[in-house]
Design a protein around this motif. Structure first.
Motif, PDB file in Angstrom:
ATOM      1  N   TYR A   1     -38.275 -19.557  22.969  1.00 40.52           N
ATOM      2  CA  TYR A   1     -39.393 -20.511  23.764  1.00 40.52           C
ATOM      3  C   TYR A   1     -40.339 -19.773  23.971  1.00 40.52           C
ATOM      4  O   TYR A   1     -40.423 -18.561  24.462  1.00 40.52           O
ATOM      5  CB  TYR A   1     -38.352 -21.300  25.033  1.00 40.52           C
ATOM      6  N   ASP A   2     -41.554 -20.329  23.955  1.00 40.31           N
ATOM      7  CA  ASP A   2     -42.639 -19.945  24.405  1.00 40.31           C
ATOM      8  C   ASP A   2     -42.552 -19.862  25.975  1.00 40.31           C
ATOM      9  O   ASP A   2     -42.898 -18.987  26.653  1.00 40.31           O
ATOM     10  CB  ASP A   2     -43.953 -20.838  23.932  1.00 40.31           C
ATOM     11  N   GLN A   3     -42.008 -20.839  26.530  1.00 39.47           N
ATOM     12  CA  GLN A   3     -41.905 -20.943  28.132  1.00 39.47           C
ATOM     13  C   GLN A   3     -40.345 -21.554  28.222  1.00 39.47           C
ATOM     14  O   GLN A   3     -40.036 -22.543  27.547  1.00 39.47           O
ATOM     15  CB  GLN A   3     -42.703 -22.043  28.648  1.00 39.47           C
ATOM     16  N   HIS A   4     -39.730 -20.719  28.975  1.00 42.27           N
ATOM     17  CA  HIS A   4     -38.311 -21.027  29.397  1.00 42.27           C
ATOM     18  C   HIS A   4     -38.339 -21.031  30.827  1.00 42.27           C
ATOM     19  O   HIS A   4     -38.016 -19.702  31.451  1.00 42.27           O
ATOM     20  CB  HIS A   4     -37.468 -20.507  28.669  1.00 42.27           C
ATOM     21  N   ASN A   5     -38.409 -21.826  31.803  1.00 35.99           N
ATOM     22  CA  ASN A   5     -38.297 -21.701  33.361  1.00 35.99           C
ATOM     23  C   ASN A   5     -36.784 -21.979  33.837  1.00 35.99           C
ATOM     24  O   ASN A   5     -36.355 -23.252  33.298  1.00 35.99           O
ATOM     25  CB  ASN A   5     -39.307 -22.659  33.790  1.00 35.99           C
ATOM     26  N   TYR A   6     -36.087 -21.133  34.291  1.00 35.29           N
ATOM     27  CA  TYR A   6     -35.011 -21.505  34.927  1.00 35.29           C
ATOM     28  C   TYR A   6     -35.049 -22.216  36.339  1.00 35.29           C
ATOM     29  O   TYR A   6     -35.631 -21.763  37.193  1.00 35.29           O
ATOM     30  CB  TYR A   6     -34.162 -20.413  34.956  1.00 35.29           C
ATOM     31  N   VAL A   7     -34.633 -23.418  36.044  1.00 33.30           N
ATOM     32  CA  VAL A   7     -34.697 -24.400  37.473  1.00 33.30           C
ATOM     33  C   VAL A   7     -33.249 -24.435  38.121  1.00 33.30           C
ATOM     34  O   VAL A   7     -33.283 -25.071  39.202  1.00 33.30           O
ATOM     35  CB  VAL A   7     -35.171 -25.709  37.066  1.00 33.30           C
ATOM     36  N   GLY A   8     -32.115 -23.983  37.764  1.00 30.84           N
ATOM     37  CA  GLY A   8     -31.132 -24.295  38.263  1.00 30.84           C
ATOM     38  C   GLY A   8     -30.674 -22.965  39.279  1.00 30.84           C
ATOM     39  O   GLY A   8     -31.749 -22.306  39.998  1.00 30.84           O
ATOM     40  N   ARG A   9     -29.731 -22.582  39.881  1.00 30.51           N
ATOM     41  CA  ARG A   9     -29.371 -21.905  41.044  1.00 30.51           C
ATOM     42  C   ARG A   9     -28.986 -20.390  40.398  1.00 30.51           C
ATOM     43  O   ARG A   9     -28.340 -19.711  41.363  1.00 30.51           O
ATOM     44  CB  ARG A   9     -28.573 -22.558  42.070  1.00 30.51           C
ATOM     45  N   ARG A  10     -29.225 -20.009  39.411  1.00 28.55           N
ATOM     46  CA  ARG A  10     -28.643 -18.996  38.917  1.00 28.55           C
ATOM     47  C   ARG A  10     -29.331 -17.617  39.604  1.00 28.55           C
ATOM     48  O   ARG A  10     -30.764 -17.734  39.847  1.00 28.55           O
ATOM     49  CB  ARG A  10     -28.818 -18.680  37.572  1.00 28.55           C
TER      50      ARG A  10
ATOM     51  N   GLU B   1     -42.142 -28.344  23.614  1.00 31.06           N
ATOM     52  CA  GLU B   1     -41.412 -27.491  22.653  1.00 31.06           C
ATOM     53  C   GLU B   1     -39.980 -28.494  22.230  1.00 31.06           C
ATOM     54  O   GLU B   1     -39.528 -29.008  23.004  1.00 31.06           O
ATOM     55  CB  GLU B   1     -41.014 -26.269  22.984  1.00 31.06           C
TER      56      GLU B   1
ATOM     57  N   GLU C   1     -27.661 -23.612  34.317  1.00 33.41           N
ATOM     58  CA  GLU C   1     -28.981 -24.240  33.814  1.00 33.41           C
ATOM     59  C   GLU C   1     -28.626 -25.541  33.174  1.00 33.41           C
ATOM     60  O   GLU C   1     -29.379 -26.437  33.295  1.00 33.41           O
ATOM     61  CB  GLU C   1     -29.631 -23.434  33.132  1.00 33.41           C
TER      62      GLU C   1
END
Lengths: 237, 254
Positions: free
Chosen positions: A96-105, B105, B224
């Motif tokens: 991905y160009d951008q991959h934001n992790y939004v979970g609680r990891r 994307e 995730e």
């Protein structure tokens, strides 16, 4: 149905491999806890710790059986985890160009592979350092200004090693990796083994973090003890 | 009544075909109503592109009311965009600010090859479901609805798992591109109900094997997927899949 139901094909899926990592990981955690319990004797003094070390030697050939078993479990854990990690990498070829992790990891989750590899390298070094080259009657077993220059056995080897601040910090960094690794692993393993459901997740993650921290602090207390005694209190203390 | 509008730039993935090399293109999205859905915003951009004799951005969509599972893209690094428990079609432009640049994307996973632009081939999911096989039923007259008792808890859990629309956001969001949440939901939905019991063991083995065969990764418990799922499917389903798998793995009657 095109699926193969043979036992060998049932034992080689990713879910089965995760089970191998989980079960071997739990066994290794057991070993680490026993290792920690033994090591804490260092805090009590040379007699207690050296007596424990001698006692271990009395197991003779059984000790080698235990070592071989431990090595096999270790290799199964590392080998399977690396094989899964490689497949996971291959599962996303284009990034991905951008991959934001939004979970609680947590960072511990993110760093599992890294902390695992650090522990692997440390384990190899550690065995060579204290078992193969750490001869218990050798020059490293003598602590300057202590016991009138006579050998202090394995306790002396550990003590003189941690008297070197670089070595002590290296050891603390390594056991922090162990703690971080456990803080994710011990709740994750419950999902793999099919026992942790939604309701218990928060509590399980908290307990896993507590155990991870306790293990790291427990091991780190040893070099900390030596450093404090050497540099703050003075050897004779 | 003229509602509020915003002007945006969209940086969108363009790829002519499965084998082509893709790249990002940036377009203006002007005078977008904040009441428009994300897909309607793309429609407006596509109209502009067509007016200039350019190829419109291909994207999947069908019901546009959040229940079919066709739409989906990674928006600013998040599957289905910034609103939780919402499909892309139900995301509205009021979630964005005037002057924003939005990166769009496709789902990126080996198991979901790109067909064109934002469209990916999700037939891997169909094959995972097919691998699960059939459910044995009594033929002949339809049985009475209350003939098979189902405990309330089991019914609720099966229903929650069945809420999965197969959109693929779990795979898109997973650092390992794992299809565990999807596969687990489909397994749980049937395993919880008495009707699914006769083929319970072969089903979990076959579906997990197919999941692997499609090239998806495995579950490292990053969770995730759960955060990205528009239908709030829980990781508990993965726990349940693992439990089902363990029971079937060493069972002599598989």
């Amino acid at each position: 149905m095109s699926a193969s139901m043979s036992l060998s094909s049932r034992l080689t899926t990713t879910v089965a491999k995760e089970l191998v990592v989980a079960v071997s990981g739990l066994a290794l955690t057991g070993f680490v806890c026993m290792h920690l319990a033994g090591n804490l004797l260092i805090l009590i003094g040379p007699e207690a710790f050296n007596a424990y070390a001698e006692k271990m030697q009395e197991f003779g050939p059984l000790l080698w059986v235990a070592r071989a078993g431990l090595l096999a479990v270790f290799l199964a854990h590392v080998g399977t985890a690396i094989s899964l990690a490689r497949a996971n990498r291959a599962a996303r070829k284009s990034r991905y160009d951008q991959h934001n992790y939004v979970g609680r990891r947590s960072p511990a989750t993110r760093l599992m592979l890294l902390t695992g590899l650090m522990v692997l390298m440390f384990a190899i070094f550690h065995v060579l350092d204290f078992s193969v080259f750490g001869h218990r009657e050798g020059p490293r077993s003598i602590v300057e200004g202590m016991n009138g220059g006579a050998s202090l056995g394995l306790w002396g080897v550990v003590y003189s090693s941690f008297g070197n601040p670089l070595r002590a910090l290296f050891y603390i960094a390594a056991v922090s990796c162990v703690g971080l690794h456990l803080s994710h692993a011990l709740s994750s393993v419950l999902v793999t083994l099919g026992v942790l459901f939604d309701k218990g997740t928060d509590r399980a993650e908290l307990i896993a973090k507590a155990i991870g921290a306790a293990v790291a602090l427990g091991f780190a207390s040893l070099p900390a003890y030596v450093l404090v005694r050497t540099y703050l209190i003075g050897v004779a203390g | 009544m003229a509602g509020k509008t915003i002007n945006l730039k969209i940086k969108v993935w363009r790829q002519a075909g499965p084998e082509s090399k893709g790249e990002f293109e940036t377009y203006d999205a002007k005078n977008i109503s904040v009441d428009a859905s994300f897909l309607e915003m793309l429609d407006v951009v596509n109209n502009q592109l067509e007016r200039h004799d350019k190829e419109p951005v291909a994207f999947d969509h069908d019901c546009r009311e959040g229940i079919c599972g066709m739409c989906g893209a990674v928006v600013n690094g998040v599957a289905h965009g910034p609103q939780t428990a919402t499909t892309l079609c139900q995301l509205h432009m009021r979630k964005f600010k005037d002057g924003d640049t939005i990166t769009i994307e496709p789902w990126r996973a080996k198991g979901f090859p790109i067909v064109k632009d934002l469209v990916v081939d999700r037939s891997a999911f169909d094959r995972i479901i097919q691998a699960g096989g059939f459910v044995s039923v009594r033929t002949g007259q339809a049985p009475d609805a209350h003939a098979i008792p189902v405990p309330k808890k089991a019914a609720d859990e099966a229903m929650d798992a069945a809420a999965c629309i197969g959109c693929g956001a779990c795979v898109a969001a997973c650092p390992n591109a794992s299809a565990s949440l999807f596969t687990a939901a489909k397994i749980t939905q049937l395993a919880k109900l008495p009707q699914g019991h006769p083929e319970r063991k072969t089903r979990v083995i076959a579906m997990v094997q197919q999941m692997d065969k499609e090239g998806f990764g495995s579950c490292s418990k990053h969770y995730e997927c759960e955060a990205a799922c528009p239908k709030e499917i829980k990781v508990s389903n993965i726990t349940n899949m693992n439990r089902e798998y363990m029971k079937a793995m060493l069972s002599p009657d598989v």
